[in-house]
Scaffold this motif. Structure first.
Motif: not given
Length: 822
Positions: A347, A659, A681, A683, A707, A709
């Motif tokens: 990251s 995120k 990045k 998420q 990511r 999830w």
């Protein structure tokens, strides 16, 4: 009689002796690992044999300082993770020895960080019983790094530990004493060609054309020979020369100063010269590291914040003080004055933590004492004369003697105080008027009533209570700390900040914790009934406050715990980091609209967004052009985080890290064009995206980490189309319950290096892996079928980049808490 083959020496075993221990996080191997392939294979095989043979228990790894014992064993330690099913412990020897600290370190590493509070309360007899029971249940690997001179207790301890034990030491006599059947694995000096390769890599980096210069190579050969095959000496001298003129004259001058001596004297000369060559700003940063105990795993960001608080780093042109300090950290790393203690993160491209080699630390401690910069209070350190102290570190090994503390130290000059181990209220005296830094991270014994005394230190710029679990509230006197720049309360039980918090007008960073509902793994995977019976015994006997399911998963305390900030936070316009906090909910608490005044924010981590305040939130931060990192968590599972985002109202354009926890319904509206062109990045948790949303995200031009999830995708087939995700290097898929097929199309993800997947069982296939031309590794969790794993392996066998498959032995430790590396 002795024999030696591939580093293996057999000698007659003798009695045991030892030193002491402290915990060291499992460190990763440094990049430089030249000429050790054969030795590594031999050591791996030896440990495999010990794993299968219950009689073979202790393996000693012998070698002089700087030869690379720890680096070699760390590499082996990581490679054998699957064999031991992650039942591994790494502890590093320190002085003085404490059996209790050793056992608690073993328990923490076997059970995981979520059990650390309970472990601290366990009495010694119960701890022995529990460790013995754990080690009987499963074969474990325990590394005791850097064993030195004799200390009573080690023989009994090693006899007690029913595990495969690897001991590293410089002392041949100790190696013989510990080794089962007399086997000593001796780490050899580097071969000349390997040593020269390492030297060239350090000196020339990417400028390989220099290595064809005959005159330079002649001097390089002389330098390498004087390093005596010691990797540490070669790395340091190579780094030293990397920014010097690459001329024969310069190198010949260095050669003459190295003289003719043995390897240990040469390495001492090299290290001393490298220290003397540090520019002033790096010397100060380096010497400050003497506050940390020997072999301490030092977190990069903690060190950076401390350097800033001490004034070693200041804003410079377009860089913040933290960015300048991060640059200094990188320079010390490049010069090999510090070593990476963890692998580079995908990251950030940076290491998470570092460690000082013991030979380098000796210079650090001696020079810091000479400069009267750092004084460490430990057993035997106090003389009869009063010493002026500027930066005081209190060791966890020092007995807490109030009379000795006040009688022998002049504390009127103390500017910073760092405490390791137990806190005592007499550590702050009436004569300490100008303390600017108070670092109490992970200190034990600190209670709420101690904070009023701390909050009288009106010159404080840095206050860390991180990991002080007995702290549950901040006093109203917090408002006295008007000079405070950084406050870290992560890992405490603080849920509400007082109204006086808003007096901290100079505060730049508030770091707080967040715990959410969910399962948190705490130890090795166990699935049989016998193990469950023993776990029930453990819970009752040790009076632990958590519970387990049938897979030995820690179920956690089922509650959301997020720090609430008071109304008026919008006045703290110096804030650059705010999180993890909750806004809204309740009278007297800050509202989302107050975020509009925090225009200097670089990082924001927020809980409490719902349908009623969603528009207020996104409107408040829309103009925050400095905001680079944003984490947002919804207040209710049913709430949509982005229902008000329509392309006109969008996340800040400056974001690099995003995120989101919660459902997303309008991704195609706000992920488009150049809106998030700097995002690297992303998420997502419980986002429930469809294929159209995935295609929209795939157009982000600079996305490197993705990511998905916990139900972030809904559907059975996930496709990555041509020309999508042009810069992605890491794809991480977790707990995507309905997903059965992942397909990569030709031309998609051209730079992907690593693919990770774990946490659900319905996945049947990966299609098109051969199109991922840069792929290096696929990591799969244990929940997937053998058929899937075989299919993936067959594709990788024909992969043009020879990508590898790594199978996890147990589910990774995934929590819905904030990322530790952040």
């Amino acid at each position: 009689m002795t024999t030696k083959s591939n580093g293996l020496r057999k000698v007659k075993p003798q009695a045991d002796s030892a030193s002491t221990i402290s915990e060291l996080s499992t460190s990763e191997v440094a990049d430089e690992f030249f000429g050790r392939s054969q030795e590594k294979s031999s050591l791996v095989e030896l440990i495999r044999q010990a794993y299968e043979n219950q009689d073979c228990k202790v393996i000693s790894v012998l070698g002089m300082g700087g030869v690379g014992k720890t680096t070699l064993v760390r590499s082996v330690y990581e490679e054998l993770a699957c064999l031991f099913q992650n039942n591994r412990v790494w502890i590093t020897v320190q002085r003085p020895f404490s059996v209790d600290s050793c056992l608690k370190s073993i328990a923490r590493q076997l059970y995981g960080p979520n059990a650390s509070r309970e472990i601290e309360t366990v009495e010694f007899p119960e701890m022995i019983h529990e460790i013995a029971r754990l080690l009987r249940m499963k074969r474990c690997l325990i590394v005791l790094d850097d064993l030195t001179s004799s200390t009573p207790g080690w023989e009994l301890l090693i006899t007690f530990l029913d595990a495969v034990i690897v001991v590293t030491t410089r002392e041949y006599k100790l190696a013989r004493q510990y080794s089962t059947d007399g086997y000593v694995f001796e780490v050899s000096l580097m071969q000349y060609e390997d040593a020269l390769d390492l030297f060239k890599r350090k000196v020339f980096k990417k400028d390989e054309h220099y290595s064809s210069n005959h005159d330079l190579m002649e001097e390089a050969s002389n330098i390498v020979k004087k390093c005596g095959g010691l990797p540490l000496a070669i790395s340091v001298i190579g780094s030293f020369l990397s920014d010097k003129p690459k001329t024969k004259t310069e190198w010949k001058k260095l050669n003459s100063k190295l003289g003719i001596s043995g390897p240990q004297q040469t390495i001492s000369t090299i290290l001393r010269r490298s220290y003397n060559d540090l520019p002033y700003h790096l010397k100060s940063c380096f010497l400050y590291m003497a506050i940390f105990p020997e072999n301490k795993n030092i977190k990069r960001k903690r060190l950076i914040r401390l350097w800033v608080a001490e004034g070693y780093s200041r804003e410079m042109r377009h860089l913040t003080a933290e960015e300048v300090a991060d640059k200094y950290f990188g320079e010390l790393l490049d010069r090999s004055m510090i070593m990476p203690a963890s692998k580079v993160t995908h990251s950030t491209g940076k290491i998470y933590s570092c460690v000082l080699h013991d030979l380098i630390r000796e210079i650090c401690v001696l020079e810091s004492m000479k400069e009267e910069l750092v004084f460490t209070l430990e057993e035997g350190s106090i003389s009869n004369t009063r010493s002026k102290v500027r930066q005081l570190a209190i060791s966890d090994k020092w007995r807490r003697n109030k009379d000795e503390f006040e009688r022998t130290l002049d504390l009127s000059h103390v500017r910073s105080l760092t405490v390791f181990g137990e806190w005592r209220s007499f550590f702050i005296t009436d004569t300490m008027k100008f303390v600017r830094v108070l670092d109490l991270e992970d200190a034990s014994g600190l209670k709420n009533h101690h904070l009023n005394q701390i909050c009288q230190q009106v010159h404080l710029k840095y206050l860390s209570l991180r990991g002080c679990k007995d702290i549950s509230e901040m006093p109203e006197s917090l408002g006295n700390l008007t000079q405070l720049h950084t406050m870290d309360i992560r890992g405490t039980n603080i849920l509400q900040l007082p109204s006086t918090f808003n007096k901290l007008r100079k505060l730049q960073q508030l770091h707080a914790s967040a715990w959410f509902k969910g399962e948190h793994k705490v130890g090795p995977s166990r699935s049989n009934e016998i193990a469950m019976d023993k776990l029930k015994w453990r819970q009752n006997k040790l009076k632990l406050s958590f519970s387990y399911n049938n897979n030995f998963n820690f179920l956690g305390r089922q509650a959301s715990r997020v720090v609430q900030v008071p109304r008026g936070i919008g006045k703290l316009n110096a804030l650059r980091t705010l999180g993890y906090v909750r806004l809204g909910q309740g009278k007297g608490n800050a509202s989302m609209k107050e975020l509009k005044g925090l225009t200097q924010l670089r990082k924001l981590e927020l809980h409490g967004v719902d349908r009623t305040n969603c528009r207020d939130f996104w409107s408040a931060i829309a103009g925050h052009n400095h905001l680079k990192s944003l984490s947002v968590n919804r207040d209710c599972v049913a709430d949509d985080l982005d229902w008000c985002l329509d392309g006109i109202l969008s996340p800040p354009k400056s974001l690099e890290n995003l995120k989101l926890w919660g459902r997303l319904v309008r991704v195609t509206k706000w992920v488009q064009g150049q809106q998030l062109q700097y995002l690297s990045k992303l998420q997502l948790h419980r986002s429930r995206l469809d294929q159209d949303a995935i295609d929209a995200i795939g157009k982000l031009p600079n996305l490197r980490i993705l990511r998905f999830w916990k139900s972030s995708f809904q559907g059975s087939q996930l496709k990555f189309v041509p020309e999508s995700f042009p810069c992605l290097i890491l794809l991480d898929l977790r707990e995507l319950g309905t997903l059965t097929v992942v397909e990569f199309k030709d031309g998609g993800m051209p730079k992907l290096e690593r693919l990770q997947a774990a946490g659900w069982s319905k996945l049947k296939n990966f299609l098109g892996l051969g199109y991922l031309m840069k792929l290096n590794e696929i990591q799969l969790g244990p929940s997937f079928s053998d058929e899937l794993k075989k299919n993936v392996q067959s594709q990788l066998d024909e992969h043009p980049n020879s990508a590898s498959l790594k199978l996890e032995s147990a589910d990774e430790h995934y929590t819905l808490v904030r990322d530790l590396e952040e």
